[in-house]
Design an enzyme around this catalytic site. Structure first.
Site, PDB file in Angstrom:
ATOM      1  N   GLU A   1      26.248 -28.804 -47.597  1.00 13.29           N
ATOM      2  CA  GLU A   1      27.006 -27.624 -47.203  1.00 13.29           C
ATOM      3  C   GLU A   1      26.778 -27.382 -45.712  1.00 13.29           C
ATOM      4  OE1 GLU A   1      29.190 -26.913 -49.566  1.00 13.29           O
ATOM      5  OE2 GLU A   1      28.482 -24.939 -50.169  1.00 13.29           O
TER       6      GLU A   1
ATOM      7  N   LYS B   1      27.258   3.587 -39.050  1.00 11.12           N
ATOM      8  CA  LYS B   1      27.495   2.363 -38.284  1.00 11.12           C
ATOM      9  C   LYS B   1      27.389   1.133 -39.187  1.00 11.12           C
ATOM     10  CE  LYS B   1      26.298   0.087 -33.995  1.00 11.12           C
ATOM     11  NZ  LYS B   1      25.396   0.002 -32.851  1.00 11.12           N
ATOM     12  N   ASP B   2      26.393   1.144 -40.071  1.00 12.19           N
ATOM     13  CA  ASP B   2      26.262   0.030 -41.012  1.00 12.19           C
ATOM     14  C   ASP B   2      27.468  -0.038 -41.947  1.00 12.19           C
ATOM     15  OD1 ASP B   2      23.940  -0.990 -40.034  1.00 12.19           O
ATOM     16  OD2 ASP B   2      22.620  -0.036 -41.490  1.00 12.19           O
TER      17      ASP B   2
ATOM     18  N   SER C   1      12.697  -0.612 -35.427  1.00 13.89           N
ATOM     19  CA  SER C   1      13.482  -1.732 -34.910  1.00 13.89           C
ATOM     20  C   SER C   1      13.147  -2.000 -33.448  1.00 13.89           C
ATOM     21  CB  SER C   1      14.969  -1.412 -35.006  1.00 13.89           C
ATOM     22  OG  SER C   1      15.354  -1.327 -36.351  1.00 13.89           O
TER      23      SER C   1
ATOM     24  N   HIS D   1       9.622  -1.186 -40.843  1.00 14.89           N
ATOM     25  CA  HIS D   1       9.482   0.261 -40.710  1.00 14.89           C
ATOM     26  C   HIS D   1       8.132   0.680 -40.144  1.00 14.89           C
ATOM     27  CE1 HIS D   1      13.126   1.876 -43.104  1.00 14.89           C
ATOM     28  NE2 HIS D   1      13.413   0.713 -42.549  1.00 14.89           N
TER      29      HIS D   1
END
Lengths: 176, 418, 258
Positions: free
Chosen positions: B285, B241-242, B217, B213
Site C-alpha cells: 500500500e 476549530k477542530d 501543545s 496535557h
C-alpha cells in the site's frame, strides 16, 4: 456540548446552526451503522422451500427447516380435527377458528416456535408429551397447545403461527 | 468543593464522588492551549477521528467477515453486495486506512518542523512513534484479510522479512505462519490480531494525550507559554476549530469513498488469492512505499530489513540527535532547508518504492536512503552545534524579538500533588 | 489565527502526490488501451439500462460457455430493469444443482431468483481441461480486477487481429493488441452480428463489446449507482457543513486579539 456559566451566551445563530447540522449528520451516519445488522439481501432472498407430503400418513407429523426455524406439518386424524373444531372460540386466549388456520382440514402447517420465548414445543414425535390438549407442549415454561396449534394454557400469548404456504400439487406444498 | 461550574445537581452529586465531569472540564474545556496554533495542529484530533472511524467500521465488518481461506474473499464480496450499506462501511474502512496514514504523516512532519519532539515532550514523541509502529502492523494485517492476490503475496513477502534474522529466522517465519506457507492459520491469527491491535493503539493514544496535557501543545513559535495572555481555553476555541477541520477532512474523505473508492487500492486484490501465481508487480500500500524503497535499496537481505526498521528506530532517538535549544523551524534558517530536503527525500523514496527494482531506480533508492539517514544521524547533530538561529519572540502575545524562555525550562501545566 | 501557511499547503500537496504515486504504476504494463466514454464513468455516471440488458444477452450467448459469474444472483438482475416474473423466467432457464434429497442424492432443478449463476465448469481443473490448460477467469469482478478495467476489457475484445510479421503465434494462442505480451489463449469471442438482440441495438463488434463491458462493470460494482447518488447528497451536506462550521469558528474566535 456544554451550556456552562462561562460560556457567556456565545450561542449565536451560526453556532446553533452548526450544532444542529452536526446532529443531523450524526443521525445520517448512524443509519447505515445500524441498518447493516438487518437481514442482508441474500438472506431475504432465501425465502421458500418445497415439501413433499405424499408419504405423510394420517396421525404422523414431520418437522422441516424453513428460514432457520422448524415448521411442524401434521396429518391430523379425524378425532383431532373434530377436537379442534369443537372448541368454543370465545374461550380462547387468541380466538381463531380451526378453519382459518388450515387450507385442507387434514393438514396442519404451523411454525414450531412457542410464542412465549421461542422454544420448540414437544409433540411431534411419537411418545412425546403432547400437553393437556393433545397438541403440543412447550417444556420451557409449560405452554399447552391444542390440535390446531392454539394456545390453551400456560404463559404464551398467541397461537402457534401459520407460515405462508401453498399447495403446488396435491402432494407438494411450498412454504414461504 | 468549589464546584459551581456544574449547574445540574445530578452532575454535581456524581462529580463529587466520581470526578469524571471535573476531569473532562479540565482537559477538554478549560485546558489552556496556545492561542497561535495553525491548521497543522488540527491533525492530532483528525487522527483521533480516523482511529474511531476505523474501529467502528472495523467492528461492523467483523460481524460479517469470515476469517477462513475458503470464505474470506467471498464474505467480503457479500459485504459489498448483500449486506445493507455494506459497501459503504467497507469502503470507509478500506480508504480510512489510507486517510489515517495521510493524517498521521502530516502530523509527524508538523512535529518535525516545529520541534515538537524536544524537551520536555520527548516521551510524547516516542509514544507517537509507538503508535505509528502499531498502525503499520495493524494496517498490514488488515490488508491480508480480504484474501486477494495482493493480500496473499503481501503477507508472504512481509513475513519473509523475518527470515533474514540469522539462525532463528526460518523458525520465526514458520511460527508466524503456523505452517509452511501463508495459509489458513495465518489468516485466522492475523484477523485476531488485527482486531486486537487498534485497542492497543487506543491505549497508547491515551498515554500520548496524557503526556501532551502535561506541558500542553507546542506552537508554531516553539516558545513556552508565558501565562494566560498566551493561551485560550480549549472550548470553544479549539473545539470549533477542530470541528471545522474535521468537516474539511470528511469532505475530502467522502469524495474518495463515494467517487474513487478503489483509487488507492490495487486491482489485483479483486482476484482471489492464488498461492501458485505471483502477480507481475507486487507493491505494498502507498503508505509503506518509502520503507519498501529502503528495504530494496540495500543489496543484502538482512541489511535491507535492518535499514528499513532503522528508518523508524532513528525516530525514537530523534530528541537526542537534534540538540538545538530552539524548537521551531521558523527560527532555524538552515534546519528549514534540510527539513524540506528530508520531505522531498521521503516523497522520492515513496515514488521509488512503486517502481521496479532495476536500473536507475536502484541507484536513486540508495542515494535517497543514504540521505534519509544522513539527515537524522549527521545533519541534525551538526546543526545543533553550528547553526546560528534567529532571535525568538519574547512571548506568544508580544511579538517582540529577544529574550524568550529557553526550551527545556517549561513548567508543567500543574504541579504534581499540588 | 494565521491563514494557511506554506507548510500546511506543502504537506497536503505531498500527501496527494504520494497517494497518486501508487496509482501511476497501475497504468502501463503492455498492451494498447482504447479510452472510451462510458455511461457509468464520472461522479454522475449511471448504467445505461439498454446496454446492460444487451450486454447480459451477450454474456449469456457468448461468454457464459466458459466464464462464470460467481457473485451474481438472478435476483440481482432487477438492477437491469427486469421485473420479478422476468427474473423468475430467466432463472428457470438454468439448471441448478441442489440436494441432497431424501434419498441422499444430488439433483438438478430449475433455478430460482435466490440462486447464483451456475458455473460452466464444476471446478478449476475441469475448466482448464476444457480450455487447453488456460483458466477462463470468473467475470463478476473482472472490471475491478484489472487496471483501467472497462477500457482494458473493451480494448481486449476489439483487439484481435493479424499478428505482426515478426511475431510467431503458437497454436492455441491468439494475437491481441491489448493483452500484455500480445498473445492470449482466448479465441476472439465477438466478431459482430454474433447475437440477435431482443431489442434495438448496435450488433457490430464494437457495439456488442461495449455492451458486455457495461454489463460487467455492473457485475463488478452493482452498488455504483447508489454509491454515487449517496455521495452527491453526502458531499452537498458536508460542503454546507464546512461553511457553517467555518462561520461558527470565526464567530467564536472574533474576540481573540491577533
Amino acid at each position: 456540548m456544554s451550556d456552562t456559566a462561562e460560556n457567556k451566551g456565545r450561542r449565536d445563530f451560526i453556532v446553533v446552526a452548526s450544532n444542529t447540522m452536526m446532529a443531523v449528520g450524526a443521525g445520517a451516519v448512524a443509519y447505515p451503522l445500524i441498518n447493516q445488522m438487518n437481514p442482508a439481501a441474500d438472506t431475504l432472498a432465501l425465502a421458500s422451500i418445497e415439501v413433499n407430503i405424499g408419504a405423510l400418513a394420517e396421525g404422523q407429523a414431520i418437522t422441516v427447516k424453513w428460514r432457520g426455524k422448524p415448521v411442524f406439518i401434521r396429518h391430523r386424524t379425524a378425532d383431532e380435527i373434530a377436537a379442534a373444531n369443537d372448541t368454543v372460540i370465545d374461550d380462547l386466549r387468541d380466538p381463531e377458528s380451526d378453519a382459518d388456520r388450515v387450507q385442507k382440514p387434514e393438514l396442519l402447517v404451523i411454525q414450531g416456535i412457542c410464542t412465549h420465548l421461542g422454544c420448540v414445543p414437544l409433540g411431534q414425535k411419537i411418545g412425546e408429551v403432547k400437553g393437556d390438549f393433545n397438541g403440543w407442549f412447550c417444556p420451557c415454561h409449560g405452554s399447552h397447545y391444542d390440535t390446531s396449534g392454539r394456545i390453551r394454557k400456560g404463559p404464551a400469548p398467541t397461537n402457534l403461527e401459520v407460515p405462508p404456504y401453498a399447495f403446488v400439487s396435491d402432494n407438494v406444498i411450498k412454504i414461504g | 468543593m468549589q464546584t459551581q461550574k456544574f449547574k445540574s445537581p445530578v452532575v454535581r452529586w456524581i462529580d463529587h464522588r466520581l470526578p469524571v465531569f471535573s476531569f473532562m472540564h479540565h482537559e477538554l474545556h478549560e485546558y489552556p492551549t496556545p492561542k497561535n496554533l495553525n491548521y497543522l495542529w488540527n491533525l492530532g484530533s483528525l487522527a483521533g477521528l480516523a482511529l474511531v472511524t476505523m474501529i467502528v467500521t472495523g467492528i461492523i465488518l467483523a460481524m460479517h467477515y469470515t476469517p477462513h481461506v475458503d470464505h474470506a474473499f467471498q464474505s467480503v464480496e457479500r459485504i459489498m453486495r448483500d449486506v445493507n450499506q455494506g459497501w459503504l462501511i467497507r469502503y470507509i474502512h478500506m480508504n480510512g486506512a489510507s486517510f489515517f496514514f495521510i493524517v498521521v504523516y502530516i502530523h509527524i512532519f508538523r512535529g518535525l518542523y516545529y520541534g515538537s519532539y524536544k524537551a520536555p515532550r520527548e516521551l510524547l514523541w516516542i509514544l507517537g512513534v509507538v503508535i505509528l509502529l502499531l498502525m503499520m502492523a495493524t494496517a498490514f494485517m488488515g490488508y491480508v484479510l480480504p484474501w486477494g492476490q495482493m493480500s496473499f503475496w503481501g503477507a508472504t513477502v512481509i513475513t519473509n522479512l523475518f527470515s533474514a534474522i540469522p539462525g532463528i529466522g526460518e523458525s520465526i517465519v514458520i511460527w508466524l505462519w503456523g505452517g509452511f506457507s501463508v495459509d489458513n492459520p495465518t489468516l485466522s491469527r492475523f484477523f485476531a490480531l488485527h482486531y486486537l491491535m487498534p485497542f492497543l493503539i487506543v491505549g497508547v493514544v491515551i498515554l500520548h494525550i496524557i503526556a501532551l496535557h502535561r506541558f500542553g501543545s507546542n506552537n508554531p513559535l516553539g516558545i513556552d507559554v508565558n501565562g494566560n495572555q498566551d493561551t485560550l481555553p480549549f472550548h470553544p476555541y479549539y473545539t470549533t476549530k477542530d470541528m471545522f477541520g474535521a468537516m474539511v477532512f470528511l469532505t475530502i474523505f467522502a469524495s474518495a469513498i463515494f467517487f474513487y473508492p478503489n483509487f488507492l487500492g490495487h486491482p489485483d486484490n479483486y482476484i482471489p488469492a492464488n498461492p501458485l501465481q505471483t502477480p507481475a508487480h507486487i507493491v505494498p500500500e502507498w503508505y509503506f512505499l518509502p520503507f519498501y524503497a529502503i528495504l530494496r535499496a540495500i543489496p543484502d537481505k538482512l541489511g535491507g530489513v535492518l535499514f528499513m526498521f532503522g528508518a523508524i528506530a532513528v525516530l525514537f532517538v530523534l530528541p537526542w540527535l537534534d540538540r538545538s535549544p530552539v524548537r521551531s523551524g521558523r527560527f532555524r534558517p538552515v534546519f528549514k532547508i534540510f527539513f524540506w530536503l528530508l520531505l522531498a527525500d521521503c516523497v522520492l523514496l515513496g515514488w521509488l518504492g512503486a517502481k521496479p527494482a532495476e536500473g536507475i531506480y536502484v541507484i536513486l533508492s540508495r542515494l535517497a536512503t543514504a540521505w534519509y539517514f544522513f539527515h537524522f544521524l549527521i545533519v541534525l547533530p551538526m546543526l545543533s552545534l553550528v547553526e546560528k538561529t534567529r532571535p525568538l519572540p519574547q512571548s506568544i502575545s508580544t511579538p517582540v524579538m529577544g529574550g524568550a524562555a529557553m526550551a527545556g525550562s517549561s513548567a508543567p501545566r500543574e504541579k504534581p500533588n499540588a | 489565527m494565521r491563514k494557511f501557511n506554506i507548510l500546511t499547503l506543502g504537506l497536503s500537496a505531498v500527501a496527494g502526490l504520494m497517494m497518486s504515486g501508487s496509482v501511476a504504476l497501475a497504468a502501463g504494463a503492455g498492451g494498447q488501451i482504447v479510452e472510451r466514454d462510458w455511461s457509468f464513468s464520472g461522479p454522475f455516471g449511471s448504467f445505461d439500462k439498454g446496454a446492460l440488458q444487451r450486454g447480459f444477452q451477450v454474456y449469456r450467448e457468448v461468454c457464459s460457455g466458459c466464464h462464470g459469474l460467481d457473485y451474481i444472483a438472478f435476483r440481482n438482475l432487477a438492477d437491469l430493469g427486469y421485473n420479478e416474473a422476468e427474473i423468475k423466467a430467466i432463472a428457470a432457464e438454468y439448471e441448478v444443482q441442489d440436494g441432497p434429497n431424501e434419498d441422499g442424492e444430488m439433483f438438478a432443478r430449475p433455478g430460482i431468483p435466490a440462486d447464483r449463476f451456475p458455473n460452466p465448469f464444476p471446478n478449476e481443473n475441469a475448466a482448464r481441461a476444457g480450455n487447453g490448460g488456460a483458466y477462463p477467469p470468473d467475470l463478476s469482478l473482472i472490471v475491478k480486477a484489472r487496471p483501467n478495467g472497462a477500457n482494458y476489457l473493451y480494448s481486449l475484445l476489439v483487439g484481435y487481429g493479424e499478428a505482426p510479421s515478426d511475431m510467431t503465434v503458437p497454436d492455441g494462442m491468439h494475437y491481441n493488441s491489448a493483452y500484455s505480451g500480445h498473445m492470449i489463449a482466448m479465441p476472439q469471442p465477438i466478431y459482430g452480428g454474433d447475437v440477435s438482440l431482443a431489442g434495438e441495438g448496435d450488433t457490430s463488434m464494437e457495439g456488442l463489446s461495449a455492451d458486455v463491458v457495461t454489463f460487467l462493470a455492473w457485475t463488478a460494482e452493482p452498488e455504483m449507482e447508489t454509491r454515487k447518488r449517496t455521495g452527491i447528497a453526502a458531499m452537498a451536506f458536508l460542503l454546507v457543513m464546512c461553511f457553517v462550521s467555518y462561520g461558527s469558528m470565526r464567530y467564536v474566535w472574533s474576540d481573540v486579539k491577533k
